[in-house]
Write a protein that holds these residues in place. Sequence first.
Motif, mmCIF file in Angstrom:
data_model
loop_
_atom_site.group_PDB
_atom_site.id
_atom_site.type_symbol
_atom_site.label_atom_id
_atom_site.label_comp_id
_atom_site.label_asym_id
_atom_site.label_seq_id
_atom_site.Cartn_x
_atom_site.Cartn_y
_atom_site.Cartn_z
ATOM 1 N N THR A 46 0.780 -1.300 0.144
ATOM 2 C CA THR A 46 -0.013 0.085 -0.291
ATOM 3 C C THR A 46 0.842 1.253 0.019
ATOM 4 O OG1 THR A 46 -1.742 -1.046 1.386
ATOM 5 C CG2 THR A 46 -1.911 1.057 1.242
ATOM 6 N N TYR B 18 4.194 -8.812 -7.503
ATOM 7 C CA TYR B 18 3.844 -7.324 -7.809
ATOM 8 C C TYR B 18 4.402 -7.084 -9.325
ATOM 9 C CZ TYR B 18 2.833 -5.765 -3.256
ATOM 10 O OH TYR B 18 2.265 -5.734 -2.124
ATOM 11 N N ILE B 56 -4.325 -7.741 -1.139
ATOM 12 C CA ILE B 56 -5.022 -6.765 -1.591
ATOM 13 C C ILE B 56 -4.321 -6.080 -2.623
ATOM 14 C CG2 ILE B 56 -6.125 -4.484 -0.913
ATOM 15 C CD1 ILE B 56 -6.438 -5.771 2.130
ATOM 16 N N THR B 57 -3.145 -5.590 -2.440
ATOM 17 C CA THR B 57 -2.171 -4.685 -3.211
ATOM 18 C C THR B 57 -1.932 -5.358 -4.653
ATOM 19 O OG1 THR B 57 -0.287 -5.107 -1.743
ATOM 20 C CG2 THR B 57 -1.674 -3.082 -1.603
ATOM 21 N N LYS B 60 -4.881 -5.186 -7.224
ATOM 22 C CA LYS B 60 -5.108 -3.790 -7.503
ATOM 23 C C LYS B 60 -3.686 -3.401 -8.397
ATOM 24 C CE LYS B 60 -5.664 0.328 -4.535
ATOM 25 N NZ LYS B 60 -5.332 0.891 -3.583
ATOM 26 N N THR B 61 -2.645 -3.494 -8.072
ATOM 27 C CA THR B 61 -1.638 -2.893 -8.738
ATOM 28 C C THR B 61 -1.519 -3.512 -10.267
ATOM 29 O OG1 THR B 61 0.068 -4.385 -7.556
ATOM 30 C CG2 THR B 61 -0.030 -2.166 -6.864
ATOM 31 N N LEU B 63 -4.082 -4.625 -11.678
ATOM 32 C CA LEU B 63 -5.311 -4.015 -12.402
ATOM 33 C C LEU B 63 -4.842 -2.543 -12.943
ATOM 34 C CD1 LEU B 63 -8.193 -5.161 -12.991
ATOM 35 C CD2 LEU B 63 -8.798 -3.639 -11.162
ATOM 36 N N GLU B 64 -4.052 -2.018 -12.088
ATOM 37 C CA GLU B 64 -3.683 -0.361 -12.494
ATOM 38 C C GLU B 64 -2.772 -0.478 -13.659
ATOM 39 O OE1 GLU B 64 -4.077 1.688 -8.192
ATOM 40 O OE2 GLU B 64 -2.199 1.159 -8.891
#
Lengths: 112, 192
Positions: A46, B18, B56-57, B60-61, B63-64
């Motif tokens: 995050t 990531y 969570i991240t 999300k990352t 997708l971004e």
Amino acid sequence: MKSSRRLPAASLQVLLALLEGELHGYALMRRVQELSDGAVTMGPGTLYGTLNRLVDDGLIVETTSRRPRDDGERRRYYELTSSGRSAALDELSRLRTLVSRITRHLAGGAPA
Amino acid sequence: MTSERFAVRAARTLVALYPRRLRDEYGDDMVALVREQCRDEPAGRVCVRFLIDLAITVPKTHLEVRMNRIPSPVVPLFYMAVAFGGLLTAVLGGSQIVTVVLGLAVALLARTLGAVAWRQTATAVGRSLADAWWKFLLAGPTLVAMVIVAAGAGVESWYLGMAAVLTALVLTGVGVVLGLMRFAGRSRPITS
């Protein structure tokens, strides 16, 4: 440039934490935790995802190479740019207005 | 000490999940952050928090990163094809009012979705498509010529002929619009 775009919660937390000056990642995480009274603890994904977006948006800048560091660790420091500072202050002012409006509304009491 | 080392090693391994850009830029910092956290807190707690954050991240990352890629015209073109299909159904529906209404409704809905999708993807794609306006303009008459040649050769298919003529009309229309946009300098990037 004033942006009408609302900042995501994590971005706002980071910008507010940087209002007092430059910080490195871990110190930033601690500062966010401190400012939120322990309610917000950012994980590495995050925190660095947010820093990445803020750097891309030009709201913060890395300052590691600006001066020699004697902390013995390879740390990267960040600080607000002028637009980052103004975005943080704008958001702070918006929140203040919101809180004051709601407080006034609640103090006035709902009509029966 | 052992648990701290385990936490750091786990972090170093899991950071690979990531997207490459984030990993290359901040992977070492993320691991260093976990190391520093382990100095102040129990490694077990740090590990659990890291795993939750990771869950969570990571999606999300990713997708971004996908959303920030150079946009593809596939989605708007798909909707436009559906809109065309709906229009065709309405035209071929003849006296059946339900078919005509349904076809028009599908055409209108797909056209709207296509326009919205186009607005979101119109940066690079818009420029290249606007530059290719003349290809669309040529494609229409070429298709009509092909229909005439096919009819001359004895191919009898009214539906196919109608579909080809309508497609030719759409292509020519798109060519005219893109050409006008190109010359009026209106093919500016649209930022979301």
